[in-house]
Design an enzyme around this catalytic site. Structure first.
Site, short mmCIF file in Angstrom:
data_model
loop_
_atom_site.label_atom_id
_atom_site.label_comp_id
_atom_site.label_asym_id
_atom_site.label_seq_id
_atom_site.Cartn_x
_atom_site.Cartn_y
_atom_site.Cartn_z
N ILE A 13 1.00 -1.08 0.04
CA ILE A 13 0.06 -0.18 0.01
C ILE A 13 0.89 1.27 0.07
CG2 ILE A 13 -1.61 1.17 1.20
CD1 ILE A 13 -2.73 -1.45 2.38
N TYR A 142 -1.90 -9.24 16.62
CA TYR A 142 -1.91 -8.11 15.76
C TYR A 142 -2.87 -6.92 15.95
CZ TYR A 142 -2.53 -5.93 11.12
OH TYR A 142 -2.88 -4.91 10.35
N VAL A 186 -4.83 -12.75 0.20
CA VAL A 186 -5.55 -14.09 -0.52
C VAL A 186 -5.90 -13.78 -2.06
CG1 VAL A 186 -7.99 -13.42 0.19
CG2 VAL A 186 -7.22 -15.83 -0.13
#
Length: 305
Positions: A13, A142, A186
């Site tokens: 990103i 996380y 994914v």
């Protein structure tokens, strides 16, 4: 035109964000230790420092460059890694973020934009699609580390230190430059493996849902957040798509075989989608890329990888 520093600017990103900022004629500085990012992704017009955000030298770079706006994307991004190594996850995501925040204060930045997560902070499906006021109940280290940084900003650095900030909580982002060998991307994993006629694996039943959003739409929100908004914003489409549905869509167009299922990952959230009404109202943002174009975008990206 502003001077902007981007941590994690060599990543998936971050590198797209740097490209967008360069196009707008900003002076851009990239900080990245290349643990997951790639030097080839860094825009040639940007100034690059290979360094971790946990380094004691980070503050010296901030003082030398004196950015007006900072985007913080550098992070440990793997849920499975955080489950196995919570201390390292906390070091990179909490300690590293606090060093960036403190360095931002030291140079008097106009705006700090932090990338959090919308996919790992919420977990109670009865509130779907999640608004920013939904219960924050992460199931992994996380998610906990990301929420901790959000709370530091909302409860201390914003109101007490008067730091002007935005926390962006994107859903599941896909697009060019996404790592096809990691576990988080994914879409990229499926496309890459099917193009190579390799078997694909799905964790658990595949009935778990995600809110898939294109990286270009996330970058658009980030650019807007430099001059608009304050606080926490979800960034998603509000639509749920199961992993099985995603796989069948991609496999059907690429003539792939059935995927193999493997054990589910502990700490993985079963359902997720985000309500972005607040971002629409306060940032003037909404996603534009159609999910139906997902395969075309990713196939084209994989061919030039």
């Amino acid at each position: 035109m502003s001077k902007i520093l981007v941590t994690g600017g060599a990543g998936f990103i971050g590198s797209h964000l740097v490209d967008a900022l360069v196009v707008k004629n900003h002076k851009v500085v990239v900080v990245d230790n290349l643990s997951s990012g790639k030097k080839k992704f860094v825009n040639a017009e940007a100034k690059f420092y290979k360094i971790s955000v946990t380094s004691p030298k980070l503050k010296d770079i901030f003082k030398k460059e004196r950015p007006e706006i900072i985007y913080h994307l550098a992070a440990q991004k793997s849920v499975p890694f955080s489950l196995a190594h919570p201390l390292q996850d906390a070091t990179e995501n909490i300690w590293g973020s606090l060093k960036v925040i403190e360095a931002s204060l030291a140079v008097g930045v106009k705006k700090l934009v932090v990338f959090s997560t919308g996919g790992a902070i919420y977990s109670q499906a009865k509130f779907l699609p999640y608004k920013e006021i939904a219960p924050e109940t992460p199931l992994s280290p996380y998610g906990v580390s990301k929420l901790t940084v959000d709370n530091y900003l909302r409860n201390f650095y914003g109101p007490v230190k008067k730091l002007n900030f935005v926390c962006l909580r994107p859903s599941n982002v896909y697009g060019p430059r996404q790592d096809p060998y990691g576990e988080a991307g994914v879409v990229s994993v499926f496309v890459h493996h099917l193009l190579k006629h390799q078997a694909c694996h799905i964790n658990g039943s595949g009935r778990q849902t995600r809110d898939y959003i294109y990286v270009g739409d996330i970058v658009d929100a980030a650019v807007k957040a430099a001059t608009r908004g304050s606080g926490v914003y979800n960034l998603g489409t509000g639509k749920e798509t199961s992993v099985n549905t995603l796989y069948h869509l991609i496999a059907g167009l690429l003539y792939g075989t059935e995927a193999k299922h493997q054990p589910a990952i502990a700490g993985e959230i079963m359902r997720s989608s985000l309500n972005s009404a607040k971002a629409f109202k306060e940032l003037g943002w909404k996603p534009k890329t159609r999910f139906e174009d997902l395969v075309r975008i990713m196939v084209e990206a994989d061919k030039v990888r």
